[in-house]
Design a protein around this motif. Structure first.
Motif, short mmCIF file in Angstrom:
data_model
loop_
_atom_site.label_atom_id
_atom_site.label_comp_id
_atom_site.label_asym_id
_atom_site.label_seq_id
_atom_site.Cartn_x
_atom_site.Cartn_y
_atom_site.Cartn_z
N PRO A 176 -4.88 6.21 -4.46
CA PRO A 176 -3.86 5.18 -4.73
C PRO A 176 -4.46 3.86 -5.23
N GLU A 225 -5.44 -6.98 -10.58
CA GLU A 225 -4.27 -7.66 -9.99
C GLU A 225 -4.72 -9.06 -9.56
N TYR A 273 0.84 -1.21 0.00
CA TYR A 273 0.00 0.00 0.00
C TYR A 273 0.87 1.26 0.00
N GLY A 285 3.47 -0.68 -13.44
CA GLY A 285 2.13 -0.35 -12.98
C GLY A 285 1.29 0.31 -14.04
N PRO A 316 -7.77 -2.01 -6.27
CA PRO A 316 -6.94 -2.43 -7.40
C PRO A 316 -7.06 -3.92 -7.75
N VAL A 347 -4.02 2.79 -8.80
CA VAL A 347 -2.72 2.33 -9.32
C VAL A 347 -2.68 0.81 -9.15
N VAL A 348 -2.54 0.08 -10.25
CA VAL A 348 -2.42 -1.37 -10.12
C VAL A 348 -0.99 -1.75 -10.46
N PHE A 349 -0.48 -2.74 -9.75
CA PHE A 349 0.88 -3.17 -10.03
C PHE A 349 0.90 -4.29 -11.06
N THR A 383 3.77 1.52 -1.31
CA THR A 383 4.32 1.67 -2.67
C THR A 383 3.27 2.30 -3.58
N ARG A 384 2.03 1.86 -3.41
CA ARG A 384 0.93 2.44 -4.20
C ARG A 384 0.81 3.95 -3.90
N GLU A 385 0.90 4.28 -2.62
CA GLU A 385 0.80 5.70 -2.23
C GLU A 385 1.95 6.51 -2.84
N TYR A 387 -2.00 3.16 -14.16
CA TYR A 387 -2.98 4.04 -13.52
C TYR A 387 -4.21 4.07 -14.41
#
Ligand SMILES: Cc1ncc(COP(=O)(O)O)c(C=O)c1O
Length: 388
Positions: free
Chosen positions: A68, A250, A53, A215, A246, A71-73, A55-57, A217
């Motif tokens: 956030p 994912e 989380y 990632g 997300p 945003v998908v990884f 990292t998403r932020e 967005y």
């Protein structure tokens, strides 16, 4: 000159070195916080979840994304581009893309065309790599649903006029997918100001993270059909993949150690400032470009003004194979670069170097001017050898 160095001029392929914290974080995550994020509720799982989380932020902060969860990884930019293209396009859609696009855009589009799902039009680019905006204006059709913008060419470094291209598409209600593989972390990107609909980025280039990270967005109000479906650790009773972001995009266990490293890469960038990084890389590119210009036998490609370019310079040497130059650079001088078509065949057609390709030099934030001096001396020697 002797080979006593290992000089890295291939940052456009993947950046190196990474900040020390990136290596450490990836290792610590594997050794200590190794739970499966989002699965079960024990301490290590929660720790891994929190790290992802964060990292998403951090990615959301870097690209000015308010939520956030949008945003998908992914595993790289290719993965993000496939998710966006195959999740968004419907049968009968028409897509616009440019000659600078990478195979990670060209091939998914090629597949969708081959399956007779979509049609597409390529916007030609100048021999420096800038898209023809007049051509773009005349290429829209009633069924056009998406414009794909290559933010910076991995062959010439040319940075596309993002705001103008987005405005052109939006005034017709057409969505925009930006391929930021060469710009994330090295060129400021403000998704809200630019009103970007989809932003695909990679973690292992300008964001200074490990390979296997990237990632996508997706702006709020837009939904993509998931490319992959499966475990998310949430709503397990459902027979369909969850609709909430997300998780929607994912499926399966994320690359948590890679994302731990990516968090440190993005943190380094946020602390240093993207503007500062851009200034430094632009200076290095100009330094390199100007020095290469002094070698008459070389033909350079891409903008002469590095203010409008990512840190990439391509060149050819008359009557010499680019692969051979790359080989001599490494075997005799310890200099690492990339030669050939760089997965961007249309870009090479646009600049007139297809099918032979070019030698591509891509300095990074940690490259020193003295490394460029050494490289230029090596090239002077190679030119004398080849032409002599
Ligand atoms: C412009 C561009 N798009 C996409 C990609 C694919 O990136 P990745 O290797 O992270 O999938 C690259 C990689 O070189 C690139 O330069």
């Amino acid at each position: 000159m002797t080979r006593d160095l290992n000089l890295y001029f291939d940052n456009a392929a993947t950046s190196w070195p990474k900040p020390e914290a990136v290596y450490k974080a990836a290792e610590i995550q594997m050794r200590q916080a190794c739970g499966n994020p989002g699965r079960s509720g024990h301490t290590r799982t929660l720790e891994a979840d929190r790290l992802i989380y964060r990292t998403r932020e951090a990615a959301a902060r870097l690209f000015n994304i308010s939520d956030p969860a949008r945003v998908v990884f992914t595993y790289n930019a290719t993965d993000a581009l496939n998710i966006a293209l195959k999740g968004f396009l419907k049968a009968g859609d028409h897509v616009l893309y440019t000659a600078m696009d990478h195979n990670s855009v060209l091939r998914p589009l090629g597949r969708l065309r081959r399956d007779e799902l979509i049609t597409s039009t390529m916007i030609p680019c100048s021999d420096q790599g800038y898209p023809d905006l007049d051509y773009l204006e005349h290429s829209y059709r009633p069924e056009t649903s998406l414009l794909v913008i290559n933010h910076a060419s991995n062959v010439t470094g040319a940075i596309a006029p993002l705001s103008d291209m987005i405005a052109s598409a939006h005034k017709r209600g057409i969505k925009v997918l930006v391929d930021a593989a060469q710009t994330a972390g090295v060129v400021p990107i403000d998704t809200q100001k630019e009103e970007i609909d989809f932003l695909a980025f990679t973690g292992h280039k300008g964001l200074l993270g490990p390979t296997g990270t990237g990632g996508l967005y997706v702006s709020s109000g837009l939904d993509l059909n998931p490319l992959r479906e499966g475990g998310t650790g949430s709503q397990s009773e459902m027979d369909l993949h969850p609709a909430s972001m997300p998780e929607r995009l994912e499926a399966g266990t994320l690359n948590s150690s890679g994302l731990a490293g990516l968090l440190e890469g993005i943190t380094f960038i946020l602390n240093t400032g993207v503007e500062e990084i851009q200034k430094s890389e632009s200076h290095l590119r100009q330094y390199l470009y100007t020095k290469l210009q002094s070698i008459n036998a070389l033909t350079l490609y891409g903008p002469g003004d590095s203010g409008q370019a990512a840190a990439v310079v391509s060149f050819t040497l008359e009557n010499a194979d680019s692969g051979e130059i790359g080989y001599i650079l490494e075997s005799s001088y310890g200099i690492l670069c990339r030669t050939g078509l760089h997965c961007a065949p249309l870009a090479h057609q646009a600049i007139g170097t297809f099918p032979e390709g070019t030698v591509r030099l891509s300095p990074g934030f940690f490259t020193a001017e003295k490394d460029i001096d050494y490289l230029v001396n090596a090239l002077n020697e190679i030119v004398r050898l080849v032409s002599g």
